[in-house]
Design an enzyme around this catalytic site. Structure first.
Site, PDB file in Angstrom:
ATOM      1  CE1 TYR A 192     -51.258 -30.990 -29.194  1.00 51.89           C
ATOM      2  CE2 TYR A 192     -53.165 -30.219 -30.250  1.00 51.89           C
ATOM      3  CZ  TYR A 192     -51.899 -30.454 -30.296  1.00 51.89           C
ATOM      4  OH  TYR A 192     -50.970 -29.871 -31.255  1.00 51.89           O
TER       5      TYR A 192
ATOM      6  CG  ASN B 159     -59.854 -24.423 -33.835  1.00 50.25           C
ATOM      7  OD1 ASN B 159     -60.557 -24.344 -34.748  1.00 50.25           O
ATOM      8  ND2 ASN B 159     -58.895 -23.596 -33.935  1.00 50.25           N
TER       9      ASN B 159
ATOM     10  CD1 TRP C 196     -53.531 -28.448 -37.397  1.00 49.11           C
ATOM     11  CD2 TRP C 196     -54.660 -26.810 -38.358  1.00 49.11           C
ATOM     12  NE1 TRP C 196     -52.645 -27.375 -37.190  1.00 49.11           N
ATOM     13  CE2 TRP C 196     -53.306 -26.340 -37.989  1.00 49.11           C
ATOM     14  CE3 TRP C 196     -55.363 -25.811 -38.952  1.00 49.11           C
ATOM     15  CZ2 TRP C 196     -52.674 -25.046 -38.247  1.00 49.11           C
ATOM     16  CZ3 TRP C 196     -54.839 -24.451 -39.196  1.00 49.11           C
ATOM     17  CH2 TRP C 196     -53.553 -24.324 -38.695  1.00 49.11           C
TER      18      TRP C 196
ATOM     19  CG  ASN D   9     -56.313 -20.097 -34.398  1.00 48.74           C
ATOM     20  OD1 ASN D   9     -57.377 -20.908 -34.701  1.00 48.74           O
ATOM     21  ND2 ASN D   9     -55.463 -20.479 -33.660  1.00 48.74           N
ATOM     22  CD  GLU D  10     -56.883 -23.543 -31.172  1.00 50.76           C
ATOM     23  OE1 GLU D  10     -55.724 -23.313 -30.468  1.00 50.76           O
ATOM     24  OE2 GLU D  10     -57.203 -24.454 -31.439  1.00 50.76           O
TER      25      GLU D  10
ATOM     26  CD  GLU E 205     -56.989 -25.041 -36.084  1.00 47.42           C
ATOM     27  OE1 GLU E 205     -56.394 -26.024 -35.055  1.00 47.42           O
ATOM     28  OE2 GLU E 205     -56.602 -24.089 -35.998  1.00 47.42           O
TER      29      GLU E 205
HETATM   30  C1  LIG Z   1     -51.559 -28.440 -26.285  1.00 43.42           C
HETATM   31  C2  LIG Z   1     -52.661 -28.270 -27.000  1.00 43.42           C
HETATM   32  C3  LIG Z   1     -54.001 -28.937 -26.639  1.00 43.42           C
HETATM   33  C4  LIG Z   1     -55.130 -28.600 -27.143  1.00 43.42           C
HETATM   34  O1  LIG Z   1     -56.439 -29.339 -26.926  1.00 43.42           O
HETATM   35  O2  LIG Z   1     -55.304 -27.963 -28.522  1.00 43.42           O
HETATM   36  C5  LIG Z   1     -54.093 -27.401 -28.846  1.00 43.42           C
HETATM   37  C6  LIG Z   1     -54.299 -26.498 -29.742  1.00 43.42           C
HETATM   38  C7  LIG Z   1     -53.009 -25.782 -30.389  1.00 43.42           C
HETATM   39  O3  LIG Z   1     -53.025 -25.023 -31.563  1.00 43.42           O
HETATM   40  C8  LIG Z   1     -53.956 -25.227 -32.760  1.00 43.42           C
HETATM   41  O4  LIG Z   1     -53.934 -26.482 -33.134  1.00 43.42           O
HETATM   42  C9  LIG Z   1     -53.108 -26.967 -34.107  1.00 43.42           C
HETATM   43  C10 LIG Z   1     -51.855 -28.027 -33.453  1.00 43.42           C
HETATM   44  O5  LIG Z   1     -51.935 -27.994 -32.293  1.00 43.42           O
HETATM   45  O6  LIG Z   1     -51.600 -28.899 -34.289  1.00 43.42           O
HETATM   46  C11 LIG Z   1     -52.006 -25.640 -34.132  1.00 43.42           C
HETATM   47  O7  LIG Z   1     -51.179 -25.883 -35.312  1.00 43.42           O
HETATM   48  C12 LIG Z   1     -52.985 -24.379 -34.683  1.00 43.42           C
HETATM   49  O8  LIG Z   1     -52.385 -23.420 -35.095  1.00 43.42           O
HETATM   50  C13 LIG Z   1     -53.856 -24.088 -33.429  1.00 43.42           C
HETATM   51  O9  LIG Z   1     -55.148 -23.342 -33.931  1.00 43.42           O
HETATM   52  C14 LIG Z   1     -51.793 -26.009 -29.866  1.00 43.42           C
HETATM   53  C15 LIG Z   1     -51.826 -26.772 -28.730  1.00 43.42           C
HETATM   54  C16 LIG Z   1     -52.795 -27.550 -28.026  1.00 43.42           C
END
Ligand SMILES: Cc1cc(=O)oc2cc(O[C@@H]3O[C@H](C(=O)O)[C@@H](O)[C@H](O)[C@H]3O)ccc12
Length: 584
Positions: free
Chosen positions: A461, A455, A539, A404-405, A494
């Protein structure tokens, strides 16, 4: 190093279900002792703990006592067990999930070590008969950048879920004959083709028996064979699908001189999964994934998902028209995926490789070094092997997401993903492979996957407060990706927004239930027009606990249900979209 390797190799990785093998369930209260200074081994705590503290197994330790909540280091467990007899059989102890690092002592003797919290493992053990046996377990849940997944400490992690620790899934002792079945691998097709590969452990001449029993209890097949590969056209089977998750029970027995030595079973479904012409097919028909990224997370229990909670979750998912989820961001428990098999959910299975916030944990140079490190790759291979061994026979698992990511706009990371996918396909080439990317048009690894998973959080964000601009950007980027890979189906794995339960706003503003509903609605209504999209995973299914940071209010609030599974406004909206706006 050599000693470490040898100890690691004592861990057996296979575990079979059985109606036949005697078992001692170790669920219950255990003695517990915190070891913040890591002095336990030096002081021989493996021989027995001096402590008045009590803990319940299975469940994470964190929420069982507020004093342990933020504790993410070393703790010891002890269970004393009187064993009357076990008829000279072999014994092993099975942990369905514990960690991060688990070390075991039986009656003061060190037995072995296992790394990783989310896959099951077992150790062969020797027990004393007509005596109390001391089972002592050391759990080290210290975060590390080289753990899977990586973290610097409890609150600075590459992943956005709380780093719960302990013996978090069931643990039991099981007895088997010296001659037993170590593993079976099952392949099926919707036309009734069945292939079973057997891994027996037996140094006598043995024969095997295969029985297939349908849902109504009718014996469809009962055959003997001495071949370790069994193949058969069963014929007129009922295929497994979300509409009719028809399961058969496959029982495999091993005999020596007509005496039954072991019997194991699997719940199997006859189904085919294929990616073809930019679409995903189940049993020869296009299938559209509607569902969620989930987590294993519940108040007090932490990472243990009690069966009743799972049942509620699955009925809620079914009610709102979902047919799918991803095991974000680690392989889920046996019970969790048993229910997916039984209730017909299409699962994308993911190992504990989550790198969303990796730049908080290490520098670009360190990331490049880690993903180029052969030892790191070996560790990843081990975890993938364990995950596939454990869940390979499930009809619900229709695809793998290998991570993931990841920062897959980096060349070293893209190369790593390529190798990881190649490796996974040597273990199981029957399912399509993907990974959940958040690098969109900049991603360098999309060419290696069968299905593209993306995602997106534009409107949250970035472009915050402006959902329309966010969705527009996503639509444009999707077009660009589709042009580059027209033959690959795309799943939006997501998208979503945080909403605090009970916070309302007209017009919709961030953190309100209205904003979350609007964002999900606009994403789905806009993007569903693209025929190359074959799935939406919102998500998240429910709010879940996270590390502490300024962007989180104890929980990640992107759940369309609260942490105790009450619906937010978005639950109704998602139900309407899943049932009326997306293909069935
Ligand atoms: C800070 C941030 C920016 C962005 O564009 O995307 C992103 C994604 C992140 O994690 C993923 O998204 C979910 C969330 O933020 O709610 C997480 O819970 C998930 O595990 C992740 O796949 C984190 C932070 C950012």
């Amino acid at each position: 190093m050599l000693i470490k390797l040898l100890l690691h190799s004592l861990v057996c990785r296979y575990y079979m279900r059985s109606f036949y093998r005697p078992k001692i369930d170790l669920q219950g209260f255990w003695k517990f002792k915190i070891d913040s200074e890591n002095v336990g081994e030096k002081n021989e705590w493996g021989k027995g703990l001096e402590s008045e503290d009590i803990i319940y197994v299975p469940a994470s330790w964190n929420e069982q006592n507020p004093q342990w909540d933020q504790f993410s280091s070393i703790a010891w467990y002890q269970k004393d067990l009187f064993v009357s007899s076990y008829e000279s059989k072999k014994a092993w102890i099975v942990f369905e999930g514990a960690g991060y690092i688990t070390k075991l002592w039986i009656n003061g003797e060190y037995v072995g070590t296992h790394e990783g919290s989310f896959t099951q493992f077992k150790f062969p053990i020797k027990l004393n008969i007509n005596e109390f046996n001391k089972i002592v377990v050391k759990i080290d849940n210290t975060p590390s950048p080289y753990n899977l997944p990586p973290a610097k400490d409890l609150n600075i992690a590459a992943f956005d879920f709380f780093n719960y620790g302990g013996i978090q899934r069931p643990v039991y002792i099981e007895f088997v004959d010296e001659c037993h079945l170590e593993d079976i691998t099952v392949y099926t097709k919707s036309n009734g083709h069945l292939k079973v590969e057997i891994l027996p452990e037996c140094n006598q001449k043995f024969s095997l028996r295969f029985k297939l029993v349908d849902k109504e209890g009718r014996v469809v097949l009962d055959e003997e064979s001495s071949n370790e590969i069994y193949e058969k056209d069963v014929g007129n089977v009922t295929p497994w699908s979300p509409d009719n998750p028809y399961l058969y029970t496959l029982i495999v027995e091993i005999y020596v001189d007509k005496n039954l030595k072991d019997s194991v079973y699997e719940r199997i479904g006859f189904r085919d999964v294929e990616v073809m012409n930019g679409r995903l097919y189940l049993n020869g028909r296009p299938i559209f994934l509607k569902g969620f990224g989930r987590h294993e997370d519940f108040p007090i229990l932490g990472k243990f998902m009690y069966g009743a909670v799972l049942v509620r979750d699955f009925y809620l998912m079914r009610k709102i028209g979902a047919n799918s989820f991803r095991t974000s961001h680690y392989p889920y428990s046996n019970e969790h995926l048993d229910l997916a098999d039984e209730m017909g959910f299409l699962v994308i299975l993911e190992p504990p490789l989550c790198y969303s916030n990796i730049s908080r944990v290490m520098s670009q140079e360190e990331i490049a070094r880690m993903f180029s490190d052969i030892k790191y790759f070996e560790k990843v291979k081990d975890t993938i092997k364990e995950m596939i061994k454990q869940h390979k026979n499930r009809p619900s698992v229709i695809a793998y997401s290998v991570m993931n990511e990841p920062p897959s706009d980096m060349r070293e990371v893209a190369e790593f993903i390529k190798k990881e996918i190649e490796f996974l396909k040597t273990l199981d080439s029957s399912r399509p492979v993907t990974f959940a990317s958040h690098r969109s048009v900049r991603d360098l690894a999309l060419e290696y996957v069968d299905i593209i998973s993306l995602n997106y959080y534009h409107g949250w964000y970035t472009e915050w407060g402006d959902i329309d601009s966010g969705v527009k950007i996503v639509a444009m980027e999707l077009e660009e990706i589709h042009k580059k890979f027209p033959e690959k189906p795309i799943i939006i794995t997501e998208f979503g927004a945080d909403a605090i339960y009970g916070l309302h706003s007209d017009p919709p503003q961030m953190w309100s239930e209205e904003y979350q509903s609007e964002m999900i609605r606009k994403y789905i209504e806009t993007l569903r027009k693209n025929s190359y999209i074959v799935g939406f995973h919102v998500w998240n299914f429910a709010d879940f606990r996270t590390p502490q940071n300024p962007g989180r209010t104890i929980l990640n609030r992107k759940g369309i249900f609260t942490r105790d599974r009450q619906p937010k406004l978005a639950a109704k909206v998602v139900e309407e979209l899943f049932k009326n706006k997306l293909p069935s």
